[in-house]
Design a protein around this motif. Structure first.
Motif, PDB file in Angstrom:
ATOM      1  N   GLU A 103       0.899  -1.228   0.210  1.00  0.00           N
ATOM      2  CA  GLU A 103       0.035  -0.104  -0.168  1.00  0.00           C
ATOM      3  C   GLU A 103       0.809   1.400  -0.057  1.00  0.00           C
ATOM      4  O   GLU A 103       0.675   2.301  -0.783  1.00  0.00           O
ATOM      5  N   HIS A 104       1.847   1.098   0.835  1.00  0.00           N
ATOM      6  CA  HIS A 104       2.652   2.289   0.832  1.00  0.00           C
ATOM      7  C   HIS A 104       3.616   2.704  -0.312  1.00  0.00           C
ATOM      8  O   HIS A 104       3.647   3.963  -0.740  1.00  0.00           O
ATOM      9  N   LEU A 105       3.969   1.528  -1.021  1.00  0.00           N
ATOM     10  CA  LEU A 105       4.680   1.848  -2.201  1.00  0.00           C
ATOM     11  C   LEU A 105       3.757   1.776  -3.546  1.00  0.00           C
ATOM     12  O   LEU A 105       4.457   2.329  -4.526  1.00  0.00           O
ATOM     13  N   GLY A 106       2.780   1.393  -3.284  1.00  0.00           N
ATOM     14  CA  GLY A 106       1.641   1.518  -4.507  1.00  0.00           C
ATOM     15  C   GLY A 106       2.195   0.556  -5.602  1.00  0.00           C
ATOM     16  O   GLY A 106       1.871   0.670  -6.977  1.00  0.00           O
ATOM     17  N   VAL A 107       2.411  -0.776  -5.123  1.00  0.00           N
ATOM     18  CA  VAL A 107       2.957  -1.776  -5.986  1.00  0.00           C
ATOM     19  C   VAL A 107       2.488  -2.848  -5.581  1.00  0.00           C
ATOM     20  O   VAL A 107       2.143  -3.121  -4.395  1.00  0.00           O
ATOM     21  N   GLY A 108       2.246  -3.998  -6.226  1.00  0.00           N
ATOM     22  CA  GLY A 108       1.925  -5.509  -6.040  1.00  0.00           C
ATOM     23  C   GLY A 108       2.980  -6.250  -6.037  1.00  0.00           C
ATOM     24  O   GLY A 108       4.173  -5.752  -6.491  1.00  0.00           O
ATOM     25  N   HIS A 109       2.721  -7.503  -6.227  1.00  0.00           N
ATOM     26  CA  HIS A 109       3.910  -8.561  -6.134  1.00  0.00           C
ATOM     27  C   HIS A 109       4.558  -8.481  -7.572  1.00  0.00           C
ATOM     28  O   HIS A 109       3.854  -8.266  -8.742  1.00  0.00           O
ATOM     29  N   ASP A 110       5.786  -8.458  -7.661  1.00  0.00           N
ATOM     30  CA  ASP A 110       6.832  -8.338  -8.602  1.00  0.00           C
ATOM     31  C   ASP A 110       6.625  -7.220  -9.384  1.00  0.00           C
ATOM     32  O   ASP A 110       6.654  -7.160 -10.585  1.00  0.00           O
ATOM     33  N   GLU A 111       6.361  -6.084  -8.933  1.00  0.00           N
ATOM     34  CA  GLU A 111       6.257  -4.771  -9.407  1.00  0.00           C
ATOM     35  C   GLU A 111       7.343  -3.818  -8.793  1.00  0.00           C
ATOM     36  O   GLU A 111       7.378  -4.164  -7.721  1.00  0.00           O
ATOM     37  N   THR A 112       7.571  -2.988  -9.622  1.00  0.00           N
ATOM     38  CA  THR A 112       8.847  -1.890  -9.277  1.00  0.00           C
ATOM     39  C   THR A 112       8.184  -0.437  -9.130  1.00  0.00           C
ATOM     40  O   THR A 112       7.382  -0.312  -9.697  1.00  0.00           O
ATOM     41  N   THR A 113       8.884   0.393  -8.092  1.00  0.00           N
ATOM     42  CA  THR A 113       8.220   1.612  -7.803  1.00  0.00           C
ATOM     43  C   THR A 113       8.533   2.467  -9.234  1.00  0.00           C
ATOM     44  O   THR A 113       9.561   2.200  -9.941  1.00  0.00           O
ATOM     45  N   ALA A 114       7.792   3.593  -9.163  1.00  0.00           N
ATOM     46  CA  ALA A 114       7.951   4.116 -10.407  1.00  0.00           C
ATOM     47  C   ALA A 114       9.545   5.047 -10.594  1.00  0.00           C
ATOM     48  O   ALA A 114       9.948   5.310 -11.496  1.00  0.00           O
ATOM     49  N   ASP A 115      10.171   5.125  -9.244  1.00  0.00           N
ATOM     50  CA  ASP A 115      11.532   5.616  -9.315  1.00  0.00           C
ATOM     51  C   ASP A 115      12.427   4.301  -9.590  1.00  0.00           C
ATOM     52  O   ASP A 115      13.812   4.645  -9.666  1.00  0.00           O
ATOM     53  N   GLY A 116      12.299   3.245  -9.913  1.00  0.00           N
ATOM     54  CA  GLY A 116      12.818   2.079 -10.196  1.00  0.00           C
ATOM     55  C   GLY A 116      13.955   1.792  -8.897  1.00  0.00           C
ATOM     56  O   GLY A 116      14.767   0.973  -9.248  1.00  0.00           O
ATOM     57  N   LYS A 117      13.540   2.216  -7.843  1.00  0.00           N
ATOM     58  CA  LYS A 117      14.282   1.819  -6.693  1.00  0.00           C
ATOM     59  C   LYS A 117      14.038   0.502  -6.141  1.00  0.00           C
ATOM     60  O   LYS A 117      14.972  -0.427  -5.679  1.00  0.00           O
ATOM     61  N   ILE A 118      12.782   0.147  -6.109  1.00  0.00           N
ATOM     62  CA  ILE A 118      12.266  -0.929  -5.372  1.00  0.00           C
ATOM     63  C   ILE A 118      11.351  -2.006  -5.974  1.00  0.00           C
ATOM     64  O   ILE A 118      10.226  -1.581  -6.568  1.00  0.00           O
ATOM     65  N   THR A 119      11.458  -3.333  -6.154  1.00  0.00           N
ATOM     66  CA  THR A 119      10.718  -4.196  -6.422  1.00  0.00           C
ATOM     67  C   THR A 119      10.287  -5.128  -5.117  1.00  0.00           C
ATOM     68  O   THR A 119      11.039  -5.601  -4.258  1.00  0.00           O
ATOM     69  N   LEU A 120       9.045  -5.270  -5.156  1.00  0.00           N
ATOM     70  CA  LEU A 120       8.343  -5.743  -4.043  1.00  0.00           C
ATOM     71  C   LEU A 120       7.898  -7.268  -4.613  1.00  0.00           C
ATOM     72  O   LEU A 120       7.397  -7.383  -5.393  1.00  0.00           O
ATOM     73  N   GLU A 121       8.189  -8.173  -3.620  1.00  0.00           N
ATOM     74  CA  GLU A 121       7.527  -9.395  -4.158  1.00  0.00           C
ATOM     75  C   GLU A 121       7.334 -10.113  -2.623  1.00  0.00           C
ATOM     76  O   GLU A 121       7.925  -9.891  -1.820  1.00  0.00           O
ATOM     77  N   HIS A 122       6.181 -11.034  -2.907  1.00  0.00           N
ATOM     78  CA  HIS A 122       6.150 -11.905  -1.630  1.00  0.00           C
ATOM     79  C   HIS A 122       6.786 -13.311  -1.823  1.00  0.00           C
ATOM     80  O   HIS A 122       6.855 -13.768  -3.020  1.00  0.00           O
ATOM     81  N   ALA A 123       7.246 -13.904  -0.622  1.00  0.00           N
ATOM     82  CA  ALA A 123       8.167 -14.820  -0.914  1.00  0.00           C
ATOM     83  C   ALA A 123       7.889 -16.138  -0.168  1.00  0.00           C
ATOM     84  O   ALA A 123       7.113 -15.804   0.893  1.00  0.00           O
ATOM     85  N   GLU A 124       7.752 -17.250  -0.576  1.00  0.00           N
ATOM     86  CA  GLU A 124       7.635 -18.437   0.267  1.00  0.00           C
ATOM     87  C   GLU A 124       8.818 -18.685   1.106  1.00  0.00           C
ATOM     88  O   GLU A 124       9.752 -17.945   1.014  1.00  0.00           O
ATOM     89  N   CYS A 125       8.751 -19.626   2.029  1.00  0.00           N
ATOM     90  CA  CYS A 125       9.681 -19.769   3.152  1.00  0.00           C
ATOM     91  C   CYS A 125      11.207 -19.172   2.579  1.00  0.00           C
ATOM     92  O   CYS A 125      11.649 -19.828   1.778  1.00  0.00           O
TER      93      CYS A 125
END
Ligand code: FES
Length: 365
Positions: A103-125
């Motif tokens: 919610e804070h970054l405005g991205v979902g799984h395997d998506e990257t923030t507009a500034d290209g800094k952060i890609t978020l993903e949920h991971a298994e163990c």
């Protein structure tokens, strides 16, 4: 299309040289990390490069590159933030951490923030359940995170900082990490961490010490057998097993042939006990010790076994928990019929006559 640098090509040759000449395709995994270190993901050009240097076709490389989640298929941010949402971390709050970051970054799984800094993903163990909930940044661990702590980490990253992971070395970018994953040392100061395992990891050991539990000592100098020795030992073990097999039971006498008879060919009656037949059906070759085999004893206790606790519990549970699906309690069908009948009788009584009387008097409701 990317033309890979001479430095990358030189590194590719170095990776391939680590493997026997006729096993060069084993270099594919580190090579995929290598091309990812240059482009930030495994592009079609990266696939082609790997295929070219290994003498494979692109389909073979693509099959591997698309199998493992560490190989990214589209451009990735400088920092890959992976939040564990698997069972252990999840019950400890991993999903809240992930949801807060998304919610804070405005991205979902395997998506990257507009500034290209952060890609978020949920991971298994992430193999750190004893520190859950955990998240990693470029595979370095942040243990026991909560939503606010995770937000602090990503904000520091976006501001150009490099927060220290809970364990391990200093953070680096994803491309720098890919170089290490390809098998090249990180030469930066503080890039290599040392230190022992954390207290949560040692908890089992502490409990074992506390309760005096130990295991037989392990001798690291135990010789490892050669293949020939292992084959010989296996052959000897097989021979011993063969020798230990009980002698086969004597063939039962065959019934006399019905010479000249037109009667159908009827098999001799099978006088084996059901117990024997069941054992032979289940293990025809096992030489099962059965009741009529020589040297075996027929069990004398024919009392039916008492139901095990688990069976009793299951029966009780089934009775107490009717099947779900239609929202009706068990037996509702019969109960409903009885209720309908009673309501009909009560309704007829209120009108001064039962259904049969109403019919006789010609009163129709
Ligand atoms: S469940 Fe999260 S690290 Fe294992």
């Amino acid at each position: 299309m990317t033309t890979f640098t001479e430095e990358t090509r030189e590194r590719a040759r170095e990776i391939i040289a680590r493997y026997p000449a006729d096993r060069s395709r084993s270099a594919l995994l580190p090579l995929l990390h290598l091309v990812q270190s240059e482009e930030g993901y495994v592009s079609p050009a990266g696939v082609e490069f790997c295929a070219e240097v290994l003498g494979l076709n692109k389909a073979q490389v693509g099959a591997v590159a698309t199998f493992y989640t560490m190989y990214k298929r589209k451009p990735t941010g400088d920092y890959l933030v992976s939040v564990c949402t698997n069972t252990m971390c999840n019950v400890l709050g991993g999903q809240e951490v992930y949801d807060t970051l998304a919610e804070h970054l405005g991205v979902g799984h395997d998506e990257t923030t507009a500034d290209g800094k952060i890609t978020l993903e949920h991971a298994e163990c992430l193999a750190a359940c004893d520190y859950g909930p955990v998240m990693t940044v470029n595979y370095d661990f942040f243990d026991n995170v909560d939503p606010q702590g995770a937000l602090g980490v990503v904000e520091e990253l976006r501001a150009g900082g490099r927060p220290m992971p809970t364990r391990g070395a200093r953070l680096c970018t994803l491309k720098e990490m890919a170089v290490q994953l390809a098998g090249f040392a990180d030469e930066r100061d503080g890039a290599v961490a040392d230190g022992g395992p954390g207290e949560p990891t040692l908890r089992g050991l502490r409990l074992a010490e506390q309760h005096g539990i130990s295991v037989p000592g392990f001798d690291p100098n135990t010789p490892i057998r050669s293949k020939a020795e292992a084959d010989r030992a296996a052959a000897e073990a097989k021979a011993r097993a063969e020798a230990a097999k009980p002698a086969p039971a004597a063939e039962p006498a065959k019934p006399a042939a019905a010479t000249g008879s037109t009667a159908p060919d009827v098999k001799a009656p099978d006088d084996k006990s059901p117990q024997v037949r069941t054992a032979e059906t289940r293990q025809p070759d096992a030489g099962t010790a059965v009741a009529d085999a020589p040297g075996t004893k027929v069990p004398t206790d024919t009392t039916a076994p008492a139901p095990r606790d688990a069976q009793a519990a299951e029966s009780a549970g089934a009775a107490a928990n009717p099947p779900a699906g239609d929202g009706k309690p068990a037996g509702d069908e019969a109960g409903a019929q009885q209720r309908n009948l009673k309501e009909a009788e009560a309704g007829a009584g209120a009108n001064g006559a039962g259904p049969a009387v109403a019919s006789e008097t010609g009163v129709q409701k």
